[in-house]
Design a protein around this motif. Sequence first.
Motif: not given
Lengths: 150, 68
Positions: A66, A95-96, A98-99, A126, A130
Amino acid sequence: MWSSEKSIILSKLGVLFFMGLVLAAVVAAPWLTRWFVEFSQAGLKVEEAVYFMGTIYVGFVPAAFLLYSLFKLLRRIETGQVFTDENVDLLRRISWSCFAGAGVALVSLFYYYPWFFVALAAAFMGLIVRVVKNVVAQVVELKNEADYTV
Amino acid sequence: MPIIVNLDVMMAKRKISSGELAEKIGISPANLSILKTGKAKAIRFSTMEKICKVLDCQPGDILEYRPD
């Protein structure tokens, strides 16, 4: 006088600070987790420190990815490449990440319930990134259309 | 895209070069190239008007719809 260039430099310094913080957390994980277990008054056993270390080490992967993507994004913005497909891709990666961090925190719930709040915060972050990614993707499409209008 | 740009055909019929056409209609050679190669996403009415005026043709001579 404050300018956008200085703002980007400040953002880059912020990212570098967090990179240092993440690296310090990984290096100091054995002491950090022992200290947390002993002094947190959360009723944890000393043996459970190993679970915290596992979470820190596994969580390091999405966190590092990230921060690297964030730094790359800032460098691209600095050179004037703002609304591009590459930046949309970088925002998607952020974003991914964060997920993925939220996923690591969710798995860590089995030994320490407060990880739930970390998971929730990471997933919310995330989601925000997004939405920003979706907006930038639309702007890129509009820009391409304008650039190719003769 | 099913819209075909036949600008090069019309230019050949009128025996006019890309540079000359670009200069007469007031757009850059790069933009004319985008139009000729079919990379353009849209064309302004003002550009179309100038092309038709210089090449003495109708918009239908430049653009053609071919279903996929």
